[in-house]
Design a protein around this motif. Sequence first.
Motif, PDB file in Angstrom:
ATOM      1  N   PHE A  89      47.659  14.212  62.290  1.00  0.00           N
ATOM      2  CA  PHE A  89      48.514  14.554  63.272  1.00  0.00           C
ATOM      3  C   PHE A  89      49.644  14.988  62.733  1.00  0.00           C
ATOM      4  CE2 PHE A  89      51.745  13.445  66.352  1.00  0.00           C
ATOM      5  CZ  PHE A  89      51.390  14.335  67.489  1.00  0.00           C
ATOM      6  N   ILE A  90      50.502  14.345  61.838  1.00  0.00           N
ATOM      7  CA  ILE A  90      51.765  14.779  61.348  1.00  0.00           C
ATOM      8  C   ILE A  90      51.757  16.039  60.672  1.00  0.00           C
ATOM      9  CG2 ILE A  90      53.508  14.182  60.000  1.00  0.00           C
ATOM     10  CD1 ILE A  90      53.520  12.663  62.634  1.00  0.00           C
ATOM     11  N   SER A  91      50.629  16.291  59.864  1.00  0.00           N
ATOM     12  CA  SER A  91      50.524  17.543  59.269  1.00  0.00           C
ATOM     13  C   SER A  91      50.425  18.661  60.169  1.00  0.00           C
ATOM     14  CB  SER A  91      49.273  17.502  58.149  1.00  0.00           C
ATOM     15  OG  SER A  91      49.609  16.712  57.142  1.00  0.00           O
ATOM     16  N   LEU A  92      49.755  18.549  61.128  1.00  0.00           N
ATOM     17  CA  LEU A  92      49.733  19.577  62.240  1.00  0.00           C
ATOM     18  C   LEU A  92      51.020  19.802  62.896  1.00  0.00           C
ATOM     19  CD1 LEU A  92      47.739  21.486  63.705  1.00  0.00           C
ATOM     20  CD2 LEU A  92      47.306  19.650  65.425  1.00  0.00           C
ATOM     21  N   VAL A  93      51.762  18.729  63.240  1.00  0.00           N
ATOM     22  CA  VAL A  93      52.834  18.852  63.824  1.00  0.00           C
ATOM     23  C   VAL A  93      54.009  19.622  62.754  1.00  0.00           C
ATOM     24  CG1 VAL A  93      54.939  17.957  64.662  1.00  0.00           C
ATOM     25  CG2 VAL A  93      52.625  16.898  65.420  1.00  0.00           C
ATOM     26  N   GLU A  94      53.978  19.342  61.555  1.00  0.00           N
ATOM     27  CA  GLU A  94      54.872  19.679  60.787  1.00  0.00           C
ATOM     28  C   GLU A  94      54.249  21.268  60.497  1.00  0.00           C
ATOM     29  OE1 GLU A  94      55.527  16.313  57.318  1.00  0.00           O
ATOM     30  OE2 GLU A  94      53.463  17.816  57.330  1.00  0.00           O
ATOM     31  N   GLU A  95      53.150  21.709  60.501  1.00  0.00           N
ATOM     32  CA  GLU A  95      52.951  23.187  60.608  1.00  0.00           C
ATOM     33  C   GLU A  95      53.092  24.082  61.861  1.00  0.00           C
ATOM     34  OE1 GLU A  95      48.522  25.922  60.763  1.00  0.00           O
ATOM     35  OE2 GLU A  95      48.510  23.768  60.127  1.00  0.00           O
ATOM     36  N   VAL A  96      53.140  23.441  62.974  1.00  0.00           N
ATOM     37  CA  VAL A  96      53.288  24.502  64.353  1.00  0.00           C
ATOM     38  C   VAL A  96      54.800  24.014  64.916  1.00  0.00           C
ATOM     39  CG1 VAL A  96      50.866  24.271  64.700  1.00  0.00           C
ATOM     40  CG2 VAL A  96      52.441  22.688  65.905  1.00  0.00           C
ATOM     41  N   ARG A  97      55.548  22.941  64.406  1.00  0.00           N
ATOM     42  CA  ARG A  97      56.868  22.665  64.841  1.00  0.00           C
ATOM     43  C   ARG A  97      56.957  22.985  66.278  1.00  0.00           C
ATOM     44  NH1 ARG A  97      60.385  23.358  60.158  1.00  0.00           N
ATOM     45  NH2 ARG A  97      59.023  22.988  58.324  1.00  0.00           N
ATOM     46  N   PRO A  98      56.369  22.066  67.127  1.00  0.00           N
ATOM     47  CA  PRO A  98      56.345  22.119  68.545  1.00  0.00           C
ATOM     48  C   PRO A  98      57.984  21.802  68.949  1.00  0.00           C
ATOM     49  CG  PRO A  98      55.510  20.105  67.960  1.00  0.00           C
ATOM     50  CD  PRO A  98      55.605  20.933  66.795  1.00  0.00           C
ATOM     51  N   ASP A  99      58.343  22.254  70.221  1.00  0.00           N
ATOM     52  CA  ASP A  99      59.488  21.911  70.747  1.00  0.00           C
ATOM     53  C   ASP A  99      59.696  20.166  70.729  1.00  0.00           C
ATOM     54  OD1 ASP A  99      60.649  24.460  71.638  1.00  0.00           O
ATOM     55  OD2 ASP A  99      58.893  24.256  72.897  1.00  0.00           O
ATOM     56  N   GLN A 100      58.796  19.573  71.033  1.00  0.00           N
ATOM     57  CA  GLN A 100      58.729  18.061  71.298  1.00  0.00           C
ATOM     58  C   GLN A 100      57.323  17.446  70.870  1.00  0.00           C
ATOM     59  OE1 GLN A 100      60.278  15.908  74.737  1.00  0.00           O
ATOM     60  NE2 GLN A 100      58.141  16.034  75.449  1.00  0.00           N
ATOM     61  N   CYS A 101      57.621  16.617  70.106  1.00  0.00           N
ATOM     62  CA  CYS A 101      56.465  15.709  69.702  1.00  0.00           C
ATOM     63  C   CYS A 101      56.451  14.257  70.395  1.00  0.00           C
ATOM     64  CB  CYS A 101      56.512  15.657  68.203  1.00  0.00           C
ATOM     65  SG  CYS A 101      55.129  14.892  67.451  1.00  0.00           S
ATOM     66  N   THR A 102      55.583  14.044  70.886  1.00  0.00           N
ATOM     67  CA  THR A 102      55.341  12.705  71.982  1.00  0.00           C
ATOM     68  C   THR A 102      54.317  12.076  71.127  1.00  0.00           C
ATOM     69  OG1 THR A 102      55.856  13.699  73.864  1.00  0.00           O
ATOM     70  CG2 THR A 102      54.689  11.403  73.731  1.00  0.00           C
ATOM     71  N   LEU A 103      55.240  10.815  70.376  1.00  0.00           N
ATOM     72  CA  LEU A 103      54.049   9.971  69.650  1.00  0.00           C
ATOM     73  C   LEU A 103      53.515   8.765  70.565  1.00  0.00           C
ATOM     74  CD1 LEU A 103      56.470   9.279  66.528  1.00  0.00           C
ATOM     75  CD2 LEU A 103      54.678  11.004  67.043  1.00  0.00           C
ATOM     76  N   VAL A 104      52.222   8.412  70.453  1.00  0.00           N
ATOM     77  CA  VAL A 104      51.425   7.795  71.187  1.00  0.00           C
ATOM     78  C   VAL A 104      50.568   6.747  70.389  1.00  0.00           C
ATOM     79  CG1 VAL A 104      49.674   7.684  73.178  1.00  0.00           C
ATOM     80  CG2 VAL A 104      51.365   9.635  72.924  1.00  0.00           C
ATOM     81  N   PRO A 105      50.400   5.502  70.695  1.00  0.00           N
ATOM     82  CA  PRO A 105      49.642   4.741  69.851  1.00  0.00           C
ATOM     83  C   PRO A 105      48.314   4.512  70.219  1.00  0.00           C
ATOM     84  CG  PRO A 105      50.949   3.399  71.463  1.00  0.00           C
ATOM     85  CD  PRO A 105      51.314   4.554  71.779  1.00  0.00           C
ATOM     86  N   ASP A 106      47.503   5.377  70.453  1.00  0.00           N
ATOM     87  CA  ASP A 106      46.218   5.263  70.703  1.00  0.00           C
ATOM     88  C   ASP A 106      45.195   5.391  69.659  1.00  0.00           C
ATOM     89  OD1 ASP A 106      46.399   8.090  69.936  1.00  0.00           O
ATOM     90  OD2 ASP A 106      45.440   8.771  71.755  1.00  0.00           O
TER      91      ASP A 106
END
Length: 251
Positions: A89-106
């Motif tokens: 997940f974090i690698s994907l977020v680092e790649e696309v750089r969204p405006d917001q990242c919502t962290l969810v403990p699922d």
Amino acid sequence: MSTALSVNLNKIALIRNSREGNYPDVIAHARTCIEHGANGITVHPRPDQRHIRTGDVRELSSLLLPLGDLEFNVEGNPLAPPRGSYPGFISLVEEVRPDQCTLVPDSDNQLTSDHGFDLTRSADQVAPIIEHLKSLGIRVSLFMDPIEEQIRLAKEVGADRIELYTGPYAAAWGTHQQEEVFQQHYLAAELAMELGLGLNAGHDLNLKNLAMYATIPGLLEVSIGHALTVDAIAMGLSNAVEAYKKILTSA
């Protein structure tokens, strides 16, 4: 200013994944939502890629990020391990750089997200992830229950916003517990404002229970997917988006 509507496209992707090919087209549905008033798009990729896939996240990023007035919100478990073609997940977020990242403990075995973070247990793991994402210019929101201790800890670990988990509110709708649960969220919202935390909300909000919830003070954004997709079956997607927007602008 009215509360922003972010449309979660997971269920559109789930329908697509039940057949070969790209029908329904997630990106085309994102465009329809935007054309009819959505303020942003939310996706929640999971390692098993049961609905939103990594390719969808990349394509949506290309669509949304050049549009500065629209938000791209990517949700997920920051501690989820990579699996197959899923890069983590974090690698994907680092790649696309969204405006917001919502962290969810699922976890993988959950049908859907059903609880907020317990930061008394996970603060040491979550805090450096928040710091890292913020260093990339990404706003960070934590999926939380309306519990005072947990909301104070969300501020301490550096979150910009919290997203209140509204599943229990939706479950209590129309019962004798409705007002009690609503007041829990109302007080949690007041505390978030006091602490300087932005406030989002999501899970099982629908055309019946949204109007009341939209009176919560300081509510910046709601993320709605399942109910909006169900309503779209009867109303059409454009009409469904407009119906939710009308509630939010009237609150």
